[in-house]
Scaffold this motif. Structure first.
Motif, PDB file in Angstrom:
ATOM      1  N   UNK A 354       0.916  -1.230  -0.157  1.00  0.00           N
ATOM      2  CA  UNK A 354      -0.115  -0.109   0.124  1.00  0.00           C
ATOM      3  C   UNK A 354       0.818   1.202  -0.124  1.00  0.00           C
ATOM      4  N   UNK A 355       0.535   2.107  -0.598  1.00  0.00           N
ATOM      5  CA  UNK A 355       1.411   3.405  -0.717  1.00  0.00           C
ATOM      6  C   UNK A 355       2.156   3.494  -1.711  1.00  0.00           C
ATOM      7  N   UNK A 356       3.279   4.537  -1.729  1.00  0.00           N
ATOM      8  CA  UNK A 356       4.406   4.864  -2.821  1.00  0.00           C
ATOM      9  C   UNK A 356       5.219   3.565  -2.868  1.00  0.00           C
ATOM     10  N   UNK A 357       5.674   3.239  -3.904  1.00  0.00           N
ATOM     11  CA  UNK A 357       7.038   2.441  -4.011  1.00  0.00           C
ATOM     12  C   UNK A 357       8.252   3.443  -3.751  1.00  0.00           C
ATOM     13  N   UNK A 358       9.331   2.827  -3.433  1.00  0.00           N
ATOM     14  CA  UNK A 358      10.469   3.847  -3.386  1.00  0.00           C
ATOM     15  C   UNK A 358      10.815   4.682  -4.614  1.00  0.00           C
ATOM     16  N   UNK A 359      10.606   4.104  -5.700  1.00  0.00           N
ATOM     17  CA  UNK A 359      10.914   4.894  -6.806  1.00  0.00           C
ATOM     18  C   UNK A 359      10.000   5.986  -7.132  1.00  0.00           C
ATOM     19  N   UNK A 360       8.803   5.755  -6.737  1.00  0.00           N
ATOM     20  CA  UNK A 360       7.796   6.604  -7.130  1.00  0.00           C
ATOM     21  C   UNK A 360       7.786   7.624  -5.939  1.00  0.00           C
ATOM     22  N   UNK A 361       8.183   7.457  -4.689  1.00  0.00           N
ATOM     23  CA  UNK A 361       8.416   8.447  -3.603  1.00  0.00           C
ATOM     24  C   UNK A 361       9.293   9.380  -4.108  1.00  0.00           C
ATOM     25  N   UNK A 362      10.525   8.866  -4.575  1.00  0.00           N
ATOM     26  CA  UNK A 362      11.632   9.569  -4.928  1.00  0.00           C
ATOM     27  C   UNK A 362      11.409  10.564  -6.119  1.00  0.00           C
ATOM     28  N   UNK A 363      10.696   9.922  -7.123  1.00  0.00           N
ATOM     29  CA  UNK A 363      10.184  10.910  -8.413  1.00  0.00           C
ATOM     30  C   UNK A 363       9.313  12.010  -7.849  1.00  0.00           C
ATOM     31  N   UNK A 364       8.396  11.743  -6.571  1.00  0.00           N
ATOM     32  CA  UNK A 364       7.707  12.604  -6.235  1.00  0.00           C
ATOM     33  C   UNK A 364       8.076  13.614  -5.236  1.00  0.00           C
ATOM     34  N   UNK A 365       9.027  13.171  -4.328  1.00  0.00           N
ATOM     35  CA  UNK A 365       9.641  14.116  -3.558  1.00  0.00           C
ATOM     36  C   UNK A 365      11.103  14.428  -3.594  1.00  0.00           C
ATOM     37  N   UNK A 366      11.818  13.738  -4.403  1.00  0.00           N
ATOM     38  CA  UNK A 366      13.245  14.122  -4.304  1.00  0.00           C
ATOM     39  C   UNK A 366      14.045  12.809  -3.743  1.00  0.00           C
ATOM     40  N   UNK A 367      15.232  12.646  -4.156  1.00  0.00           N
ATOM     41  CA  UNK A 367      15.918  11.556  -3.709  1.00  0.00           C
ATOM     42  C   UNK A 367      16.313  11.721  -2.195  1.00  0.00           C
ATOM     43  N   UNK A 368      16.741  13.001  -1.904  1.00  0.00           N
ATOM     44  CA  UNK A 368      17.124  13.001  -0.636  1.00  0.00           C
ATOM     45  C   UNK A 368      15.942  13.232   0.522  1.00  0.00           C
ATOM     46  N   UNK A 369      14.793  13.274  -0.147  1.00  0.00           N
ATOM     47  CA  UNK A 369      13.446  13.409   0.770  1.00  0.00           C
ATOM     48  C   UNK A 369      12.995  12.182   1.299  1.00  0.00           C
ATOM     49  N   UNK A 370      13.407  10.920   0.917  1.00  0.00           N
ATOM     50  CA  UNK A 370      13.017   9.652   1.225  1.00  0.00           C
ATOM     51  C   UNK A 370      13.805   8.835   1.867  1.00  0.00           C
ATOM     52  N   UNK A 371      13.258   8.308   2.841  1.00  0.00           N
ATOM     53  CA  UNK A 371      14.213   6.985   3.612  1.00  0.00           C
ATOM     54  C   UNK A 371      13.165   5.821   3.496  1.00  0.00           C
ATOM     55  N   UNK A 372      14.078   4.715   3.431  1.00  0.00           N
ATOM     56  CA  UNK A 372      13.427   3.386   3.443  1.00  0.00           C
ATOM     57  C   UNK A 372      14.123   2.371   4.569  1.00  0.00           C
ATOM     58  N   UNK A 373      13.483   1.371   5.000  1.00  0.00           N
ATOM     59  CA  UNK A 373      13.800   0.428   5.939  1.00  0.00           C
ATOM     60  C   UNK A 373      13.486  -0.964   5.263  1.00  0.00           C
ATOM     61  N   UNK A 374      14.222  -1.731   5.535  1.00  0.00           N
ATOM     62  CA  UNK A 374      13.776  -3.473   5.195  1.00  0.00           C
ATOM     63  C   UNK A 374      14.072  -4.088   6.654  1.00  0.00           C
ATOM     64  N   UNK A 375      13.197  -4.984   6.699  1.00  0.00           N
ATOM     65  CA  UNK A 375      13.102  -6.083   7.591  1.00  0.00           C
ATOM     66  C   UNK A 375      13.091  -7.430   6.970  1.00  0.00           C
ATOM     67  N   UNK A 376      14.017  -8.327   7.430  1.00  0.00           N
ATOM     68  CA  UNK A 376      14.027  -9.481   6.881  1.00  0.00           C
ATOM     69  C   UNK A 376      13.379 -10.301   7.667  1.00  0.00           C
ATOM     70  N   UNK A 377      12.357 -11.117   7.178  1.00  0.00           N
ATOM     71  CA  UNK A 377      11.614 -11.934   8.089  1.00  0.00           C
ATOM     72  C   UNK A 377      12.241 -13.271   8.723  1.00  0.00           C
ATOM     73  N   UNK A 378      13.442 -13.422   8.160  1.00  0.00           N
ATOM     74  CA  UNK A 378      14.396 -14.590   8.848  1.00  0.00           C
ATOM     75  C   UNK A 378      14.384 -14.269  10.320  1.00  0.00           C
ATOM     76  N   UNK A 379      14.273 -13.091  10.936  1.00  0.00           N
ATOM     77  CA  UNK A 379      14.397 -12.886  12.185  1.00  0.00           C
ATOM     78  C   UNK A 379      13.091 -12.887  12.732  1.00  0.00           C
ATOM     79  N   UNK A 380      11.924 -13.156  12.142  1.00  0.00           N
ATOM     80  CA  UNK A 380      10.711 -13.207  12.983  1.00  0.00           C
ATOM     81  C   UNK A 380      10.321 -14.696  13.260  1.00  0.00           C
ATOM     82  N   UNK A 381      10.111 -14.955  14.471  1.00  0.00           N
ATOM     83  CA  UNK A 381       9.775 -16.290  14.894  1.00  0.00           C
ATOM     84  C   UNK A 381       8.678 -17.121  14.228  1.00  0.00           C
ATOM     85  N   UNK A 382       7.586 -16.391  13.876  1.00  0.00           N
ATOM     86  CA  UNK A 382       6.282 -17.184  13.319  1.00  0.00           C
ATOM     87  C   UNK A 382       6.681 -17.427  12.078  1.00  0.00           C
ATOM     88  N   UNK A 383       7.619 -16.495  11.263  1.00  0.00           N
ATOM     89  CA  UNK A 383       7.683 -17.071   9.929  1.00  0.00           C
ATOM     90  C   UNK A 383       8.594 -18.173   9.636  1.00  0.00           C
TER      91      UNK A 383
END
Length: 460
Positions: A354-383
Protein backbone atom coordinates in the motif's frame (compact mmCIF):
# COMPACT_ATOMS: atom_id res chain seq x y z
CA UNK A 1 -32.08 -13.83 -6.45
CA UNK A 2 -35.13 -11.84 -5.46
CA UNK A 3 -38.20 -11.60 -7.67
CA UNK A 4 -38.21 -9.09 -10.51
CA UNK A 5 -39.25 -5.62 -9.38
CA UNK A 6 -42.87 -4.64 -9.10
CA UNK A 7 -41.99 -0.96 -8.55
CA UNK A 8 -40.41 0.90 -11.46
CA UNK A 9 -39.25 4.13 -9.84
CA UNK A 10 -36.39 4.34 -7.34
CA UNK A 11 -34.28 6.90 -5.56
CA UNK A 12 -31.21 5.02 -6.75
CA UNK A 13 -31.03 2.62 -9.68
CA UNK A 14 -27.85 0.52 -9.87
CA UNK A 15 -26.71 -1.21 -13.02
CA UNK A 16 -24.64 -4.20 -11.89
CA UNK A 17 -24.75 -6.39 -8.78
CA UNK A 18 -21.06 -7.02 -8.19
CA UNK A 19 -18.91 -5.71 -5.34
CA UNK A 20 -19.45 -2.04 -6.17
CA UNK A 21 -23.13 -2.36 -7.03
CA UNK A 22 -24.30 -4.37 -4.05
CA UNK A 23 -22.21 -2.31 -1.61
CA UNK A 24 -23.85 0.85 -2.96
CA UNK A 25 -27.26 -0.79 -2.61
CA UNK A 26 -26.70 -1.87 1.00
CA UNK A 27 -25.38 1.52 2.09
CA UNK A 28 -28.14 3.35 0.22
CA UNK A 29 -30.96 1.52 1.98
CA UNK A 30 -29.24 2.21 5.29
CA UNK A 31 -29.51 5.88 4.39
CA UNK A 32 -33.22 5.60 3.67
CA UNK A 33 -33.21 5.42 -0.13
CA UNK A 34 -35.32 3.10 -2.27
CA UNK A 35 -33.01 0.99 -4.42
CA UNK A 36 -33.35 -1.02 -7.61
CA UNK A 37 -30.40 -3.35 -8.29
CA UNK A 38 -30.15 -4.65 -11.86
CA UNK A 39 -28.15 -7.82 -12.55
CA UNK A 40 -28.20 -10.09 -15.59
CA UNK A 41 -26.11 -12.82 -13.96
CA UNK A 42 -25.66 -13.62 -10.29
CA UNK A 43 -25.41 -11.20 -7.39
CA UNK A 44 -21.80 -10.90 -6.30
CA UNK A 45 -20.47 -10.55 -9.82
CA UNK A 46 -17.00 -11.56 -10.95
CA UNK A 47 -15.44 -11.40 -7.48
CA UNK A 48 -17.73 -13.99 -5.96
CA UNK A 49 -18.27 -16.28 -8.94
CA UNK A 50 -15.27 -15.97 -11.29
CA UNK A 51 -12.57 -14.05 -9.45
CA UNK A 52 -11.52 -13.36 -5.87
CA UNK A 53 -13.33 -16.12 -4.02
CA UNK A 54 -12.80 -19.09 -6.38
CA UNK A 55 -9.14 -18.27 -7.05
CA UNK A 56 -8.38 -17.94 -3.34
CA UNK A 57 -10.13 -21.24 -2.68
CA UNK A 58 -7.83 -22.86 -5.25
CA UNK A 59 -4.84 -21.16 -3.65
CA UNK A 60 -5.81 -22.59 -0.26
CA UNK A 61 -6.06 -26.09 -1.76
CA UNK A 62 -2.62 -25.45 -3.26
CA UNK A 63 -1.25 -24.48 0.17
CA UNK A 64 -2.67 -27.68 1.66
CA UNK A 65 -1.00 -29.69 -1.12
CA UNK A 66 2.37 -28.05 -0.44
CA UNK A 67 2.01 -28.64 3.30
CA UNK A 68 1.11 -32.29 2.73
CA UNK A 69 4.18 -32.81 0.56
CA UNK A 70 6.47 -31.25 3.16
CA UNK A 71 4.72 -32.59 6.26
CA UNK A 72 7.73 -34.62 7.39
CA UNK A 73 9.65 -31.37 7.86
CA UNK A 74 7.17 -30.56 10.65
CA UNK A 75 7.38 -33.98 12.25
CA UNK A 76 4.23 -35.34 10.63
CA UNK A 77 4.47 -38.50 8.55
CA UNK A 78 1.85 -38.31 5.82
CA UNK A 79 1.59 -39.65 2.29
CA UNK A 80 0.74 -37.33 -0.56
CA UNK A 81 -1.25 -39.17 -3.20
CA UNK A 82 -2.63 -36.82 -5.83
CA UNK A 83 -4.68 -33.74 -6.68
CA UNK A 84 -8.36 -34.64 -7.09
CA UNK A 85 -9.55 -31.74 -9.23
CA UNK A 86 -13.26 -32.63 -9.16
CA UNK A 87 -13.03 -32.64 -5.35
CA UNK A 88 -11.03 -29.38 -5.34
CA UNK A 89 -13.73 -27.81 -7.51
CA UNK A 90 -16.47 -29.15 -5.25
CA UNK A 91 -14.74 -27.49 -2.28
CA UNK A 92 -14.39 -24.22 -4.24
CA UNK A 93 -17.97 -24.31 -5.49
CA UNK A 94 -19.25 -25.01 -1.99
CA UNK A 95 -17.58 -21.85 -0.71
CA UNK A 96 -19.10 -19.83 -3.55
CA UNK A 97 -22.55 -21.31 -3.02
CA UNK A 98 -22.50 -20.49 0.67
CA UNK A 99 -21.42 -16.90 0.11
CA UNK A 100 -23.93 -16.47 -2.70
CA UNK A 101 -26.80 -17.72 -0.58
CA UNK A 102 -25.78 -15.40 2.23
CA UNK A 103 -25.61 -12.40 -0.09
CA UNK A 104 -29.02 -13.17 -1.59
CA UNK A 105 -30.52 -13.38 1.89
CA UNK A 106 -28.87 -10.13 2.97
CA UNK A 107 -30.06 -8.21 -0.09
CA UNK A 108 -33.60 -9.52 0.34
CA UNK A 109 -33.69 -8.77 4.06
CA UNK A 110 -32.75 -5.13 3.46
CA UNK A 111 -35.67 -4.53 1.10
CA UNK A 112 -33.54 -3.97 -2.00
CA UNK A 113 -35.46 -4.66 -5.21
CA UNK A 114 -33.45 -6.96 -7.46
CA UNK A 115 -34.27 -6.62 -11.14
CA UNK A 116 -33.17 -9.66 -13.13
CA UNK A 117 -32.05 -9.11 -16.70
CA UNK A 118 -29.73 -7.19 -19.01
CA UNK A 119 -29.92 -3.45 -18.39
CA UNK A 120 -29.21 -0.64 -20.83
CA UNK A 121 -29.05 3.06 -20.04
CA UNK A 122 -31.69 4.82 -22.16
CA UNK A 123 -31.54 8.33 -20.69
CA UNK A 124 -29.98 10.14 -17.75
CA UNK A 125 -32.73 8.78 -15.51
CA UNK A 126 -33.90 5.51 -17.10
CA UNK A 127 -32.62 1.99 -17.67
CA UNK A 128 -34.29 -0.56 -19.93
CA UNK A 129 -34.21 -4.14 -18.68
CA UNK A 130 -35.33 -6.61 -21.33
CA UNK A 131 -38.06 -4.28 -22.57
CA UNK A 132 -39.19 -2.82 -19.24
CA UNK A 133 -38.15 0.72 -18.31
CA UNK A 134 -37.07 1.64 -14.78
CA UNK A 135 -36.47 5.13 -13.48
CA UNK A 136 -33.90 6.34 -10.96
CA UNK A 137 -33.47 9.83 -9.52
CA UNK A 138 -29.83 8.76 -9.31
CA UNK A 139 -28.11 6.07 -11.38
CA UNK A 140 -24.94 4.18 -10.49
CA UNK A 141 -23.08 2.36 -13.26
CA UNK A 142 -21.33 -0.72 -11.86
CA UNK A 143 -21.09 -3.16 -14.77
CA UNK A 144 -17.69 -4.60 -13.91
CA UNK A 145 -15.05 -6.17 -16.15
CA UNK A 146 -14.28 -9.15 -18.36
CA UNK A 147 -11.18 -11.26 -18.97
CA UNK A 148 -9.26 -9.55 -21.77
CA UNK A 149 -7.15 -11.02 -24.54
CA UNK A 150 -4.68 -9.49 -27.00
CA UNK A 151 -5.64 -8.19 -30.45
CA UNK A 152 -5.82 -11.14 -32.83
CA UNK A 153 -5.48 -13.71 -30.04
CA UNK A 154 -8.67 -15.73 -29.88
CA UNK A 155 -9.73 -17.74 -26.84
CA UNK A 156 -10.67 -21.30 -27.70
CA UNK A 157 -9.43 -24.87 -27.75
CA UNK A 158 -6.16 -25.05 -25.85
CA UNK A 159 -5.99 -21.28 -25.39
CA UNK A 160 -8.05 -20.46 -22.30
CA UNK A 161 -8.79 -17.56 -19.98
CA UNK A 162 -9.24 -17.41 -16.21
CA UNK A 163 -12.93 -18.32 -16.42
CA UNK A 164 -12.01 -21.65 -18.04
CA UNK A 165 -9.09 -22.22 -15.66
CA UNK A 166 -11.45 -22.03 -12.69
CA UNK A 167 -13.58 -24.95 -13.90
CA UNK A 168 -10.96 -27.44 -15.14
CA UNK A 169 -11.52 -31.00 -13.92
CA UNK A 170 -8.15 -32.18 -15.23
CA UNK A 171 -4.71 -30.64 -14.97
CA UNK A 172 -2.25 -30.14 -17.81
CA UNK A 173 1.22 -31.60 -17.40
CA UNK A 174 2.72 -28.44 -18.83
CA UNK A 175 1.19 -24.97 -19.08
CA UNK A 176 2.11 -21.52 -20.34
CA UNK A 177 0.68 -18.47 -18.59
CA UNK A 178 0.62 -15.37 -20.79
CA UNK A 179 0.87 -12.46 -18.40
CA UNK A 180 3.01 -11.97 -15.30
CA UNK A 181 0.67 -9.72 -13.38
CA UNK A 182 -1.44 -10.63 -10.36
CA UNK A 183 -3.83 -13.02 -12.14
CA UNK A 184 -1.12 -14.82 -14.08
CA UNK A 185 1.15 -15.23 -11.06
CA UNK A 186 -1.68 -16.52 -8.88
CA UNK A 187 -2.65 -19.22 -11.38
CA UNK A 188 1.00 -20.11 -11.91
CA UNK A 189 1.35 -20.53 -8.15
CA UNK A 190 -1.72 -22.79 -7.95
CA UNK A 191 -0.71 -24.95 -10.87
CA UNK A 192 2.87 -25.39 -9.63
CA UNK A 193 1.54 -26.57 -6.27
CA UNK A 194 -0.75 -28.95 -8.15
CA UNK A 195 2.26 -30.46 -9.95
CA UNK A 196 2.06 -28.63 -13.28
CA UNK A 197 5.22 -27.52 -15.11
CA UNK A 198 4.52 -23.79 -15.52
CA UNK A 199 6.15 -21.07 -17.61
CA UNK A 200 5.07 -17.42 -17.39
CA UNK A 201 5.51 -15.21 -20.46
CA UNK A 202 5.63 -11.48 -19.64
CA UNK A 203 6.53 -8.72 -22.09
CA UNK A 204 7.48 -6.22 -19.39
CA UNK A 205 10.94 -6.44 -17.78
CA UNK A 206 9.69 -8.21 -14.66
CA UNK A 207 6.84 -10.07 -13.02
CA UNK A 208 4.35 -8.02 -10.92
CA UNK A 209 5.85 -4.90 -12.49
CA UNK A 210 3.79 -2.41 -10.45
CA UNK A 211 5.33 -3.49 -7.14
CA UNK A 212 8.41 -2.07 -5.40
CA UNK A 213 11.70 -3.14 -7.04
CA UNK A 214 12.94 -4.84 -3.86
CA UNK A 215 9.75 -6.88 -3.60
CA UNK A 216 9.91 -7.82 -7.29
CA UNK A 217 13.44 -9.20 -6.90
CA UNK A 218 12.44 -11.23 -3.85
CA UNK A 219 9.34 -12.52 -5.63
CA UNK A 220 11.24 -13.62 -8.73
CA UNK A 221 13.85 -15.37 -6.58
CA UNK A 222 11.08 -17.22 -4.76
CA UNK A 223 9.44 -18.30 -8.02
CA UNK A 224 12.77 -19.55 -9.37
CA UNK A 225 13.30 -21.49 -6.15
CA UNK A 226 9.85 -23.05 -6.52
CA UNK A 227 10.66 -24.07 -10.08
CA UNK A 228 8.20 -21.70 -11.73
CA UNK A 229 9.79 -20.68 -15.02
CA UNK A 230 9.32 -17.23 -16.50
CA UNK A 231 10.50 -15.28 -19.52
CA UNK A 232 10.32 -11.50 -19.18
CA UNK A 233 11.22 -8.56 -21.40
CA UNK A 234 10.02 -10.02 -24.70
CA UNK A 235 6.48 -9.72 -26.01
CA UNK A 236 4.21 -12.48 -27.24
CA UNK A 237 4.03 -12.88 -31.03
CA UNK A 238 1.70 -15.80 -31.76
CA UNK A 239 0.37 -19.16 -30.62
CA UNK A 240 -0.32 -22.22 -32.74
CA UNK A 241 -2.43 -25.19 -31.66
CA UNK A 242 -1.80 -28.79 -32.62
CA UNK A 243 -2.75 -32.27 -31.44
CA UNK A 244 -0.12 -32.12 -28.69
CA UNK A 245 -0.99 -28.69 -27.35
CA UNK A 246 0.30 -25.21 -28.14
CA UNK A 247 3.47 -23.66 -29.51
CA UNK A 248 4.04 -20.08 -28.38
CA UNK A 249 6.38 -17.80 -30.30
CA UNK A 250 7.82 -14.59 -28.89
CA UNK A 251 8.89 -11.45 -30.75
CA UNK A 252 12.54 -12.54 -30.57
CA UNK A 253 11.73 -15.88 -32.20
CA UNK A 254 12.00 -17.95 -29.03
CA UNK A 255 9.38 -20.72 -28.79
CA UNK A 256 7.72 -22.57 -25.91
CA UNK A 257 5.58 -25.71 -26.03
CA UNK A 258 2.90 -26.78 -23.57
CA UNK A 259 -0.42 -28.59 -23.25
CA UNK A 260 -2.32 -25.31 -23.04
CA UNK A 261 -1.92 -21.57 -22.65
CA UNK A 262 -3.74 -19.42 -20.11
CA UNK A 263 -4.26 -15.83 -21.26
CA UNK A 264 -4.00 -13.59 -18.19
CA UNK A 265 -3.33 -10.14 -19.62
CA UNK A 266 -5.72 -8.18 -17.45
CA UNK A 267 -9.38 -7.27 -17.44
CA UNK A 268 -11.37 -4.86 -19.60
CA UNK A 269 -14.36 -2.69 -18.61
CA UNK A 270 -17.87 -3.89 -19.49
CA UNK A 271 -19.38 -0.77 -21.08
CA UNK A 272 -19.92 -1.52 -24.76
CA UNK A 273 -23.51 -1.51 -26.02
CA UNK A 274 -24.95 -0.37 -22.69
CA UNK A 275 -26.08 3.07 -23.84
CA UNK A 276 -23.54 5.01 -21.81
CA UNK A 277 -22.19 7.20 -24.62
CA UNK A 278 -25.64 7.77 -26.06
CA UNK A 279 -26.71 9.20 -22.69
CA UNK A 280 -23.75 11.58 -22.76
CA UNK A 281 -21.34 9.66 -20.49
CA UNK A 282 -17.71 10.07 -21.56
CA UNK A 283 -15.97 6.81 -22.45
CA UNK A 284 -12.21 6.49 -22.97
CA UNK A 285 -10.81 3.14 -24.15
CA UNK A 286 -13.91 1.52 -22.72
CA UNK A 287 -13.65 3.13 -19.28
CA UNK A 288 -16.20 5.55 -17.80
CA UNK A 289 -14.60 8.89 -17.03
CA UNK A 290 -15.62 10.50 -13.75
CA UNK A 291 -14.48 13.30 -11.50
CA UNK A 292 -12.76 12.56 -8.20
CA UNK A 293 -16.17 12.10 -6.56
CA UNK A 294 -17.14 9.44 -9.13
CA UNK A 295 -19.72 11.63 -10.89
CA UNK A 296 -19.82 11.29 -14.67
CA UNK A 297 -20.72 14.93 -15.27
CA UNK A 298 -24.07 13.86 -16.73
CA UNK A 299 -27.28 14.26 -14.74
CA UNK A 300 -27.15 12.28 -11.51
CA UNK A 301 -25.13 9.42 -13.00
CA UNK A 302 -22.18 7.96 -11.08
CA UNK A 303 -19.81 5.08 -11.84
CA UNK A 304 -17.90 2.69 -9.56
CA UNK A 305 -15.56 -0.28 -9.73
CA UNK A 306 -13.67 -1.79 -12.63
CA UNK A 307 -15.27 0.48 -15.25
CA UNK A 308 -13.60 3.51 -13.63
CA UNK A 309 -9.91 3.95 -14.61
CA UNK A 310 -7.52 2.80 -11.90
CA UNK A 311 -6.98 -0.28 -9.78
CA UNK A 312 -9.33 -3.14 -10.64
CA UNK A 313 -9.87 -4.54 -7.17
CA UNK A 314 -13.05 -5.80 -5.55
CA UNK A 315 -12.43 -3.87 -2.35
CA UNK A 316 -11.90 -0.67 -4.35
CA UNK A 317 -15.30 -1.17 -6.02
CA UNK A 318 -16.86 -1.99 -2.65
CA UNK A 319 -15.47 1.20 -1.09
CA UNK A 320 -16.55 3.27 -4.09
CA UNK A 321 -20.08 1.88 -3.88
CA UNK A 322 -20.35 3.02 -0.27
CA UNK A 323 -18.76 6.35 -1.19
CA UNK A 324 -21.30 7.11 -3.92
CA UNK A 325 -24.29 6.18 -1.74
CA UNK A 326 -23.01 8.59 0.89
CA UNK A 327 -22.22 11.22 -1.74
CA UNK A 328 -25.81 11.08 -2.99
CA UNK A 329 -26.97 11.46 0.61
CA UNK A 330 -24.88 14.61 0.99
CA UNK A 331 -22.56 13.14 3.62
CA UNK A 332 -19.39 14.33 1.82
CA UNK A 333 -17.38 11.11 2.28
CA UNK A 334 -13.57 11.24 2.26
CA UNK A 335 -11.85 10.46 -1.04
CA UNK A 336 -9.39 7.55 -0.92
CA UNK A 337 -6.78 7.78 -3.68
CA UNK A 338 -5.87 4.59 -5.52
CA UNK A 339 -2.30 4.75 -4.25
CA UNK A 340 -3.61 4.32 -0.69
CA UNK A 341 -5.73 1.26 -1.48
CA UNK A 342 -4.11 -2.01 -0.33
CA UNK A 343 -3.09 -4.62 -2.91
CA UNK A 344 -2.39 -8.31 -2.42
CA UNK A 345 -1.06 -10.94 -4.81
CA UNK A 346 -2.31 -14.19 -3.26
CA UNK A 347 0.48 -16.45 -4.47
CA UNK A 348 3.17 -18.34 -2.59
CA UNK A 349 4.82 -16.16 -1.44
CA UNK A 350 2.19 -13.44 -1.06
CA UNK A 351 2.85 -9.81 -1.89
CA UNK A 352 1.01 -7.14 0.09
CA UNK A 353 1.52 -3.43 -0.49
CA UNK A 354 0.00 0.00 0.00
CA UNK A 355 1.27 3.47 -0.76
CA UNK A 356 4.23 4.67 -2.81
CA UNK A 357 7.11 2.49 -3.96
CA UNK A 358 10.63 3.75 -3.27
CA UNK A 359 11.00 4.79 -6.92
CA UNK A 360 7.67 6.63 -7.03
CA UNK A 361 8.38 8.37 -3.73
CA UNK A 362 11.76 9.64 -4.92
CA UNK A 363 10.27 10.83 -8.21
CA UNK A 364 7.57 12.71 -6.29
CA UNK A 365 9.60 14.10 -3.37
CA UNK A 366 13.23 13.97 -4.46
CA UNK A 367 16.05 11.51 -3.77
CA UNK A 368 17.14 13.15 -0.52
CA UNK A 369 13.63 13.43 0.90
CA UNK A 370 12.92 9.69 1.15
CA UNK A 371 13.99 7.10 3.70
CA UNK A 372 13.57 3.33 3.42
CA UNK A 373 13.88 0.48 5.89
CA UNK A 374 13.89 -3.27 5.26
CA UNK A 375 13.22 -5.98 7.82
CA UNK A 376 14.15 -9.54 6.85
CA UNK A 377 11.55 -12.06 8.00
CA UNK A 378 14.36 -14.48 8.82
CA UNK A 379 14.36 -12.75 12.19
CA UNK A 380 10.64 -13.32 12.76
CA UNK A 381 9.71 -16.30 14.93
CA UNK A 382 6.33 -17.07 13.35
CA UNK A 383 7.83 -16.94 9.86
CA UNK A 384 10.43 -19.50 10.92
CA UNK A 385 7.67 -21.71 12.33
CA UNK A 386 5.86 -21.52 8.99
CA UNK A 387 9.07 -22.44 7.17
CA UNK A 388 8.82 -19.27 5.10
CA UNK A 389 10.94 -16.26 4.20
CA UNK A 390 10.43 -12.72 3.01
CA UNK A 391 10.73 -9.12 4.05
CA UNK A 392 8.94 -5.91 5.01
CA UNK A 393 10.02 -2.67 3.36
CA UNK A 394 8.96 0.77 4.56
CA UNK A 395 9.10 3.98 2.57
CA UNK A 396 8.81 7.26 4.47
CA UNK A 397 9.36 10.95 4.06
CA UNK A 398 12.49 12.20 5.75
CA UNK A 399 11.30 13.51 9.13
CA UNK A 400 7.76 12.70 7.98
CA UNK A 401 5.12 9.99 7.79
CA UNK A 402 5.31 6.50 6.34
CA UNK A 403 4.09 6.69 2.74
CA UNK A 404 4.56 3.10 1.61
CA UNK A 405 4.54 -0.40 3.10
CA UNK A 406 5.63 -3.36 0.95
CA UNK A 407 5.69 -6.96 2.19
CA UNK A 408 6.41 -10.41 0.82
CA UNK A 409 6.11 -13.80 2.51
CA UNK A 410 3.69 -16.59 3.33
CA UNK A 411 0.27 -15.18 4.29
CA UNK A 412 1.61 -11.62 4.43
CA UNK A 413 -1.65 -10.36 2.97
CA UNK A 414 -3.10 -10.74 6.44
CA UNK A 415 -0.84 -7.88 7.60
CA UNK A 416 -2.08 -5.34 5.08
CA UNK A 417 -4.85 -4.05 7.38
CA UNK A 418 -2.44 -2.36 9.76
CA UNK A 419 -0.25 -1.25 6.86
CA UNK A 420 -3.09 0.60 5.14
CA UNK A 421 -4.02 2.32 8.41
CA UNK A 422 -0.40 3.44 8.83
CA UNK A 423 -0.29 4.95 5.34
CA UNK A 424 -3.79 6.40 5.23
CA UNK A 425 -3.53 7.96 8.68
CA UNK A 426 -0.08 9.33 7.83
CA UNK A 427 1.56 7.74 10.85
CA UNK A 428 5.16 8.57 11.68
CA UNK A 429 7.62 5.70 12.30
CA UNK A 430 7.78 6.57 16.00
CA UNK A 431 3.96 6.42 16.21
CA UNK A 432 3.96 2.79 15.10
CA UNK A 433 7.15 1.88 16.96
CA UNK A 434 5.43 2.42 20.32
CA UNK A 435 2.54 0.08 19.47
CA UNK A 436 2.58 -3.46 20.86
CA UNK A 437 2.56 -6.31 18.34
CA UNK A 438 1.67 -9.76 19.67
CA UNK A 439 4.42 -12.38 19.86
CA UNK A 440 4.94 -14.63 18.02
CA UNK A 441 3.18 -13.29 14.95
CA UNK A 442 4.27 -12.17 11.51
CA UNK A 443 2.62 -8.89 12.45
CA UNK A 444 5.64 -8.24 14.67
CA UNK A 445 7.65 -7.65 11.50
CA UNK A 446 5.77 -4.40 10.93
CA UNK A 447 6.58 -3.30 14.45
CA UNK A 448 10.26 -4.25 14.12
CA UNK A 449 10.57 -2.42 10.81
CA UNK A 450 9.11 0.74 12.32
CA UNK A 451 11.36 0.44 15.38
CA UNK A 452 14.34 0.36 13.02
CA UNK A 453 13.08 3.30 10.95
CA UNK A 454 12.58 5.26 14.18
CA UNK A 455 16.18 4.57 15.19
CA UNK A 456 15.27 1.98 17.83
CA UNK A 457 16.25 -1.31 16.11
CA UNK A 458 16.55 -4.10 18.67
CA UNK A 459 17.46 -6.91 16.27
CA UNK A 460 20.26 -6.41 13.79
Amino acid sequence: MADTAAAQEFDILILGGGSGGYAAALRAVQLGFTVGLIEKGKLGGTCLHNGCIPTKALLHSAEVADTARSSEKYGIKATFESIDMPAVNAYKDGIIAGKYKGLQGLIKSKGITVIEGAGKLTSTTTVDVDGTSYTGKNIILATGSYSRTLPGLEIGGKVINSDHALTMDTLPKKAIVLGGGVIGCEFASVWKSFGVDVTIIEGLPSLVANEDATIIKAFERAYKKRGINFNTGTFFEKVEQNDDGVVVTLADGKTFEADLMLVAVGRGPVTEGLGYEEAGVTIDRGFVITDERLHTGVGNIYAVGDIVPGLQLAHRGFQQGIFVAEEIAGLKPVIVEDINIPKVTYSEPEIASVGLTEKAAKEKLGEDKVLTQEYNLAGNGKTSILGSAGLVKLVSEKDGPVIGVHMIGTRMGEQIGEAQLIVNWEAYPEDVAQLIHAHPTQNEALGEAHLALAGKALHG
